[in-house]
Design a protein around this motif. Sequence first.
Motif, PDB file in Angstrom:
ATOM      1  N   THR A   1      -1.920  24.035  -1.243  1.00 28.86           N
ATOM      2  CA  THR A   1      -1.161  22.803  -1.441  1.00 28.86           C
ATOM      3  C   THR A   1      -1.455  21.826  -0.308  1.00 28.86           C
ATOM      4  N   HIS A   2      -1.096  20.610  -0.546  1.00 30.17           N
ATOM      5  CA  HIS A   2      -1.220  19.584   0.483  1.00 30.17           C
ATOM      6  C   HIS A   2       0.183  19.094   0.786  1.00 30.17           C
ATOM      7  N   ASN A   3       0.428  18.828   2.036  1.00 29.90           N
ATOM      8  CA  ASN A   3       1.737  18.346   2.443  1.00 29.90           C
ATOM      9  C   ASN A   3       1.586  17.042   3.205  1.00 29.90           C
ATOM     10  N   TYR A   4       2.324  16.063   2.762  1.00 28.95           N
ATOM     11  CA  TYR A   4       2.367  14.768   3.417  1.00 28.95           C
ATOM     12  C   TYR A   4       3.829  14.418   3.626  1.00 28.95           C
ATOM     13  N   PHE A   5       4.103  13.744   4.700  1.00 32.14           N
ATOM     14  CA  PHE A   5       5.483  13.447   5.058  1.00 32.14           C
ATOM     15  C   PHE A   5       5.668  11.964   5.319  1.00 32.14           C
ATOM     16  N   VAL A   6       6.733  11.427   4.760  1.00 37.94           N
ATOM     17  CA  VAL A   6       7.237  10.115   5.159  1.00 37.94           C
ATOM     18  C   VAL A   6       8.379  10.443   6.104  1.00 37.94           C
ATOM     19  N   TYR A   7       8.398   9.775   7.242  1.00 41.69           N
ATOM     20  CA  TYR A   7       9.403  10.110   8.245  1.00 41.69           C
ATOM     21  C   TYR A   7       9.945   8.844   8.892  1.00 41.69           C
ATOM     22  N   ILE A   8      11.132   8.985   9.436  1.00 42.55           N
ATOM     23  CA  ILE A   8      11.740   7.889  10.191  1.00 42.55           C
ATOM     24  C   ILE A   8      12.114   8.438  11.557  1.00 42.55           C
ATOM     25  N   VAL A   9      11.674   7.743  12.579  1.00 40.07           N
ATOM     26  CA  VAL A   9      12.043   8.070  13.951  1.00 40.07           C
ATOM     27  C   VAL A   9      12.777   6.876  14.554  1.00 40.07           C
ATOM     28  N   THR A  10      13.516   7.164  15.610  1.00 40.45           N
ATOM     29  CA  THR A  10      14.312   6.136  16.264  1.00 40.45           C
ATOM     30  C   THR A  10      14.296   6.357  17.769  1.00 40.45           C
ATOM     31  N   ASN A  11      14.936   5.449  18.498  1.00 33.56           N
ATOM     32  CA  ASN A  11      15.083   5.610  19.939  1.00 33.56           C
ATOM     33  C   ASN A  11      16.407   6.320  20.221  1.00 33.56           C
ATOM     34  N   ARG A  12      16.681   6.609  21.487  1.00 30.30           N
ATOM     35  CA  ARG A  12      17.891   7.348  21.859  1.00 30.30           C
ATOM     36  C   ARG A  12      19.160   6.649  21.377  1.00 30.30           C
ATOM     37  N   ASN A  13      19.191   5.318  21.406  1.00 30.07           N
ATOM     38  CA  ASN A  13      20.377   4.557  20.993  1.00 30.07           C
ATOM     39  C   ASN A  13      20.456   4.342  19.481  1.00 30.07           C
TER      40      ASN A  13
ATOM     41  N   SER B   1      18.818   2.308  17.721  1.00 25.94           N
ATOM     42  CA  SER B   1      18.834   0.869  17.438  1.00 25.94           C
ATOM     43  C   SER B   1      17.543   0.352  16.809  1.00 25.94           C
ATOM     44  N   VAL B   2      16.464   1.121  16.914  1.00 23.12           N
ATOM     45  CA  VAL B   2      15.174   0.716  16.367  1.00 23.12           C
ATOM     46  C   VAL B   2      14.669   1.843  15.464  1.00 23.12           C
ATOM     47  N   LEU B   3      14.132   1.467  14.301  1.00 24.98           N
ATOM     48  CA  LEU B   3      13.589   2.460  13.375  1.00 24.98           C
ATOM     49  C   LEU B   3      12.092   2.248  13.208  1.00 24.98           C
ATOM     50  N   TYR B   4      11.376   3.346  13.005  1.00 26.03           N
ATOM     51  CA  TYR B   4       9.955   3.304  12.679  1.00 26.03           C
ATOM     52  C   TYR B   4       9.732   4.236  11.501  1.00 26.03           C
TER      53      TYR B   4
ATOM     54  N   GLY C   1       5.771   3.931  21.328  1.00 20.13           N
ATOM     55  CA  GLY C   1       5.758   4.224  22.754  1.00 20.13           C
ATOM     56  C   GLY C   1       6.491   3.177  23.569  1.00 20.13           C
ATOM     57  N   LYS C   2       6.278   1.921  23.244  1.00 18.02           N
ATOM     58  CA  LYS C   2       6.918   0.825  23.987  1.00 18.02           C
ATOM     59  C   LYS C   2       8.430   0.864  23.879  1.00 18.02           C
ATOM     60  N   TYR C   3       8.932   1.311  22.736  1.00 18.65           N
ATOM     61  CA  TYR C   3      10.373   1.330  22.508  1.00 18.65           C
ATOM     62  C   TYR C   3      10.962   2.745  22.530  1.00 18.65           C
ATOM     63  N   ASN C   4      10.188   3.719  23.021  1.00 22.61           N
ATOM     64  CA  ASN C   4      10.641   5.108  23.153  1.00 22.61           C
ATOM     65  C   ASN C   4      11.196   5.659  21.839  1.00 22.61           C
ATOM     66  N   ILE C   5      10.438   5.450  20.789  1.00 20.17           N
ATOM     67  CA  ILE C   5      10.845   5.868  19.448  1.00 20.17           C
ATOM     68  C   ILE C   5      10.122   7.161  19.098  1.00 20.17           C
ATOM     69  N   PHE C   6      10.818   8.277  19.261  1.00 22.99           N
ATOM     70  CA  PHE C   6      10.216   9.551  18.896  1.00 22.99           C
ATOM     71  C   PHE C   6      11.240  10.569  18.398  1.00 22.99           C
TER      72      PHE C   6
ATOM     73  N   ILE D   1      10.115   2.030   1.499  1.00 30.99           N
ATOM     74  CA  ILE D   1      11.161   2.059   2.528  1.00 30.99           C
ATOM     75  C   ILE D   1      10.947   0.951   3.553  1.00 30.99           C
ATOM     76  N   LYS D   2       9.710   0.703   3.934  1.00 33.68           N
ATOM     77  CA  LYS D   2       9.435  -0.364   4.898  1.00 33.68           C
ATOM     78  C   LYS D   2       9.874  -1.730   4.383  1.00 33.68           C
ATOM     79  N   GLY D   3       9.900  -1.889   3.062  1.00 33.07           N
ATOM     80  CA  GLY D   3      10.301  -3.162   2.472  1.00 33.07           C
ATOM     81  C   GLY D   3      11.806  -3.361   2.393  1.00 33.07           C
ATOM     82  N   TRP D   4      12.555  -2.326   2.685  1.00 34.50           N
ATOM     83  CA  TRP D   4      14.009  -2.405   2.603  1.00 34.50           C
ATOM     84  C   TRP D   4      14.606  -3.110   3.814  1.00 34.50           C
ATOM     85  N   VAL D   5      15.812  -3.641   3.630  1.00 37.60           N
ATOM     86  CA  VAL D   5      16.573  -4.178   4.754  1.00 37.60           C
ATOM     87  C   VAL D   5      17.184  -2.998   5.519  1.00 37.60           C
TER      88      VAL D   5
END
Length: 103
Positions: free
Chosen positions: A7-19, A21-24, A51-56, A77-81
């Motif tokens: 099988t093949h596995n691909y992931f859509v993921y969302i990471v954020t910073n400690r607060n 406040s920022v999503l990737y 890296g600049k916004y410590n989003i991991f 998802i990127k197109g969403w508010v």
Amino acid sequence: MFKLTGTHNYFVYIVTNRNRSVLYIGVTNDLKRRLYEHKFDSMNEKSHFTGKYNIFYLIYWEKFEYIEHAIDRETEIKGWVRKQKDKLISEFNPEWNFLNEEI
């Protein structure tokens, strides 16, 4: 991890910073490696957005068998508010816990 023979596995993921406040939103075929790359950049060169916004900090993920489906979902998802993204995350991870150690 999530890999099954043939099988093949691909992931859509969302990471954020400690607060939280920022999503990737991203897509990858190796979620553990990608999280490491985001964290490494945050702790070292800070050469990318995450890296600049410590989003991991992982707060959301979806698994797909086909890369085309994963890319389509990432684009959607990127197109969403922000409110829609927050709702998606809260339904999956109500406390917005950091899930890095579970991967």
